[in-house]
Each structure stands twice: as C-alpha cells, then as structure tokens.
Design a protein around this motif. Structure first.
Motif: not given
Lengths: 60, 153
Positions: A5-10, A12-13
């Motif tokens: 996962l990207t930083h942003l996806q991590s 957000l999750l």
C-alpha cells in the motif's frame, strides 16, 4: 493485494478502521455513531496530512 | 434574652443502616466488582468478548473486526511484533502494546511466519497497525469493564 500500500492508502485504511471502532464504542445510537466515526476519520486524515506537510522541509 | 444569631444549626447524626443489610450490600458490591474484573480480562483475552458477555453485540462485533483487521493487515505488511526480549525501553513498551491484543498476539505471530521486514515503509506501517490493535483492544476491555461496573457506556 497487488502490492504494498502507498503511504496515503495505509493512512486512510488505518483512519477508517480506528474511526469505525471509536464511533461504535463512543456512541449509542447508529446516527450518532456514524457522525462520530465520520468526524474522527476527517480529523485523522486532516491532522495526518498536516503533520506530513510540516515534516516536508526536513525530508531532504 | 435572645439567642445568638450566628449559632450553628445542629446536624442530625446519620442514621446507620440496619446491621443485617450491610454485609449483604458489601457482598453484592464485591461480587459485582469481581464480575466486572472478569469481563475486563475476558475482553482483553479475546477482543470483543467483554462486550459480548454483556450482550452488547454491535460493540463486540466492531471491536473483534477492528482488532482482527489491524492484526491481519499489520502481519501482512510484515510489521515488527515485539517479544519479551526487548533490548530497550521502546521495545518493552512495544511488547506491552502488542500484548494488548490478547489471543490475537498469538494469531499475529502465527500469520507472520516469515518474520518482520521493516526495511520498507510497509513494514513500519505494519508495526504501527499491530501496536494500535493492542492499544485499541485494551481501550475496549476498559470500556467493557466500566460498563460492567454500571457506569454509563
């Protein structure tokens, strides 16, 4: 999962899971729970992005 | 002759409860406290169990799923799961945070058979996910304990 996962996806999750748990634990009525979860999710994301930008000058 | 105006009103002595009801009340309070403690320990051992025992199904499910998702994601990202053999205070603190997820600590250890890899950012995020799972479960166990004690939850 296709890849890491990207930083942003991590972020957000992470924010989504914790916010839902906070909302369920912290309030009783479904509408209040949803409102509290949405509010804490927004705060997680806004504060996370703000701290990211604050650290930007030191990243290079 | 008039009485002095600033004379203090005499308070009536408290009426003691009948001796026969006091031990009963104390036993009941102790029993409730013990039950609440059991609920708290159950909530720590299995995420959501503390709420499930009190028939708070929504909260039980939410805690179980949230802690479970954080553990699965954290282990999938190959985050660092601290052990009791920590070399410094931060590792010990991390161990206590990880241990907060109760039985799911063993699940994370089982899922992460290849060991941690914090050389990438995903592994670092995974470490946070695992620690957060533990702290969230501790918070939830405390919530279940307070609810069992009769506090508004």
């Amino acid at each position: 999962m296709r890849g890491p996962l990207t930083h942003l996806q991590s972020m957000l999750l992470f924010a989504l899971i914790i916010s839902l748990a906070f909302g369920t634990l912290g309030r009783r009525r479904p509408a209040e729970r949803l409102k509290y979860a949405a509010w804490s999710f927004c705060l997680f994301v806004i504060v996370g992005v703000a701290i990211g930008w604050l650290m930007f000058p030191f990243s290079r | 002759m008039n009485e002095p105006a600033n004379e203090r009103p005499q308070l009536e002595p408290p009426v003691p409860e009948p001796a026969s009801t006091q031990p009963h009340k104390s036993l009941e309070a102790n029993g409730r406290e013990f039950f609440a403690l059991l609920i708290g320990v159950a909530g720590w051992a299995v995420p959501g169990l503390g709420h499930a025992l009190q028939k708070m199904w929504g909260r039980a499910l939410a805690v179980f799923l949230a802690v479970g998702a954080l553990i699965i994601l954290g282990a999938g990202m190959r985050g660092n799961l601290f052990t009791s053999r920590g070399e410094d205070a931060f590792a010990t603190l991390g161990y206590f945070a990880d241990l907060g997820s109760g039985a799911f600590y063993a699940l994370a250890r089982f899922l992460e058979s290849a060991g941690p890899d914090v050389s990438h950012s995903a592994g670092d995020y995974g470490t946070r996910f695992l620690a957060t799972a533990g702290v969230l479960n501790l918070l939830s166990a405390l919530h279940a304990y307070e609810a069992a004690r009769g506090r508004k939850a």
